[in-house]
Design an enzyme around this catalytic site. Structure first.
Site, PDB file in Angstrom:
ATOM      1  N   PRO A 176       0.712  -0.673   0.741  1.00  0.00           N
ATOM      2  CA  PRO A 176       0.818  -0.514   2.195  1.00  0.00           C
ATOM      3  C   PRO A 176       1.003  -1.824   2.955  1.00  0.00           C
ATOM      4  O   PRO A 176       0.426  -2.848   2.596  1.00  0.00           O
ATOM      5  CB  PRO A 176      -0.509   0.143   2.584  1.00  0.00           C
ATOM      6  N   ASN A 177       1.827  -1.725   3.970  1.00  0.00           N
ATOM      7  CA  ASN A 177       2.113  -2.803   4.925  1.00  0.00           C
ATOM      8  C   ASN A 177       3.035  -3.894   4.375  1.00  0.00           C
ATOM      9  O   ASN A 177       3.473  -4.763   5.122  1.00  0.00           O
ATOM     10  CB  ASN A 177       0.824  -3.440   5.464  1.00  0.00           C
TER      11      ASN A 177
ATOM     12  N   ARG B 205       4.866  -9.701   9.464  1.00  0.00           N
ATOM     13  CA  ARG B 205       3.419  -9.448   9.452  1.00  0.00           C
ATOM     14  C   ARG B 205       2.676 -10.734   9.092  1.00  0.00           C
ATOM     15  O   ARG B 205       2.952 -11.337   8.050  1.00  0.00           O
ATOM     16  CB  ARG B 205       3.169  -8.382   8.387  1.00  0.00           C
TER      17      ARG B 205
ATOM     18  N   TYR C 127       1.549 -14.430   4.908  1.00  0.00           N
ATOM     19  CA  TYR C 127       2.480 -13.799   3.965  1.00  0.00           C
ATOM     20  C   TYR C 127       3.888 -14.406   3.970  1.00  0.00           C
ATOM     21  O   TYR C 127       4.721 -14.021   3.147  1.00  0.00           O
ATOM     22  CB  TYR C 127       2.549 -12.291   4.237  1.00  0.00           C
TER      23      TYR C 127
ATOM     24  N   ASN D 279       1.612  -5.057  -6.570  1.00  0.00           N
ATOM     25  CA  ASN D 279       0.807  -5.614  -5.478  1.00  0.00           C
ATOM     26  C   ASN D 279       0.278  -4.392  -4.713  1.00  0.00           C
ATOM     27  O   ASN D 279       0.984  -3.823  -3.876  1.00  0.00           O
ATOM     28  CB  ASN D 279       1.639  -6.501  -4.564  1.00  0.00           C
TER      29      ASN D 279
ATOM     30  N   ALA E 224      -3.846  -3.462   0.311  1.00  0.00           N
ATOM     31  CA  ALA E 224      -5.239  -3.127   0.646  1.00  0.00           C
ATOM     32  C   ALA E 224      -5.866  -2.136  -0.338  1.00  0.00           C
ATOM     33  O   ALA E 224      -7.094  -2.109  -0.507  1.00  0.00           O
ATOM     34  CB  ALA E 224      -5.315  -2.576   2.063  1.00  0.00           C
TER      35      ALA E 224
ATOM     36  N   GLU F 195      -1.068  -7.833 -11.882  1.00  0.00           N
ATOM     37  CA  GLU F 195      -1.441  -7.657 -10.466  1.00  0.00           C
ATOM     38  C   GLU F 195      -1.037  -8.925  -9.710  1.00  0.00           C
ATOM     39  O   GLU F 195      -1.374 -10.032 -10.134  1.00  0.00           O
ATOM     40  CB  GLU F 195      -2.962  -7.449 -10.389  1.00  0.00           C
TER      41      GLU F 195
ATOM     42  N   HIS G 202      -0.798 -10.871  -5.870  1.00  0.00           N
ATOM     43  CA  HIS G 202      -1.100 -10.971  -4.439  1.00  0.00           C
ATOM     44  C   HIS G 202      -0.398 -12.198  -3.874  1.00  0.00           C
ATOM     45  O   HIS G 202      -0.455 -13.271  -4.494  1.00  0.00           O
ATOM     46  CB  HIS G 202      -2.607 -11.082  -4.193  1.00  0.00           C
TER      47      HIS G 202
ATOM     48  N   ARG H 163     -10.204 -15.539   1.282  1.00  0.00           N
ATOM     49  CA  ARG H 163     -10.165 -14.802   2.554  1.00  0.00           C
ATOM     50  C   ARG H 163     -11.490 -14.060   2.777  1.00  0.00           C
ATOM     51  O   ARG H 163     -12.528 -14.514   2.337  1.00  0.00           O
ATOM     52  CB  ARG H 163      -8.945 -13.868   2.542  1.00  0.00           C
TER      53      ARG H 163
HETATM   54  C1  DQA Z   1      -2.352  -8.676  -0.465  1.00  0.00           C
HETATM   55  C2  DQA Z   1      -3.820  -9.017  -0.173  1.00  0.00           C
HETATM   56  C3  DQA Z   1      -4.576  -7.791   0.298  1.00  0.00           C
HETATM   57  O1  DQA Z   1      -5.931  -8.128   0.527  1.00  0.00           O
HETATM   58  C4  DQA Z   1      -3.984  -7.271   1.576  1.00  0.00           C
HETATM   59  O2  DQA Z   1      -4.629  -6.093   1.984  1.00  0.00           O
HETATM   60  C5  DQA Z   1      -2.510  -7.077   1.497  1.00  0.00           C
HETATM   61  C6  DQA Z   1      -1.690  -7.995   0.731  1.00  0.00           C
HETATM   62  C7  DQA Z   1      -1.517  -9.928  -0.795  1.00  0.00           C
HETATM   63  O3  DQA Z   1      -0.404  -9.755  -1.271  1.00  0.00           O
HETATM   64  O4  DQA Z   1      -1.964 -11.050  -0.567  1.00  0.00           O
HETATM   65  O5  DQA Z   1      -1.970  -6.208   2.171  1.00  0.00           O
HETATM   66  O6  DQA Z   1      -2.302  -7.810  -1.587  1.00  0.00           O
END
Ligand code: DQA
Length: 149
Positions: free
Chosen positions: A13-14, A21, A26, A77, A80, A101, A103, A110
């Site tokens: 998501p997002n 964003r 990011y 990835n 959240a 995985e 990120h 964070r």
């Molecule tokens: C994320 C880190 C997560 O905590 C966050 O909710 C994201 C992106 C990252 O790529 O750094 O949406 O996975």
């Protein structure tokens, strides 16, 4: 002749909002730009890439289920859902496909709630905080592990 490996990239998501964003976290690259970069790298490594981004947990799960016997390695990835989803964890266990995985940000630097992942202990490895290059490093690692077979 070397076999083409099938790699699935899953973005949670997002991440459709990459480039607009929280740019300070990011970066400026859009999801489309990122996918172009990954396609270029995949070509060099003789990988066939598939990609899914979804904001819906069940779509991510359905896609993981559909990968069984079709996909050789997953780069995920979970965004959240990393910190909340036992359901995605169970889906990855049930298809038994190795995964990395990724990120973009360093989840350990964070908020505290981001330091816990429901996936890390069942992953082949975690890349966190290297920006979008993390996906490229994941592809290179997969190549070193299974790309030459
Ligand atoms: C994320 C880190 C997560 O905590 C966050 O909710 C994201 C992106 C990252 O790529 O750094 O949406 O996975």
């Amino acid at each position: 002749m070397k076999q083409n490996k099938n790699i699935l990239i899953v973005n949670g998501p997002n991440l459709n909002l990459l480039g607009t964003r929280e740019i300070e976290i990011y970066g400026h690259l859009s999801l489309l730009d990122l996918l172009e970069k990954l396609e270029k790298e995949a070509k060099k490594l003789n990988f066939k890439l598939q990609h899914l981004q979804s904001n819906a947990e069940h779509v991510l799960i359905d896609t993981i289920h559909a990968s069984k016997n079709k996909i050789d390695y997953i780069i995920i990835n979970p965004a959240a859902f990393t910190h909340t989803s036992i359901a995605i964890r169970d889906a990855l266990i049930s298809v038994d496909i190795p995964f990395i995985e990724v990120h973009i940000s360093n989840i350990y630097s964070r908020e505290n709630f981001r330091s816990h992942s429901w996936l890390s202990d069942i992953s082949k490895g975690v890349i966190s905080g290297l920006g979008v290059d993390g996906y490229i490093w994941a592809l290179k690692t997969i190549f070193n592990r299974i790309g030459k077979i």
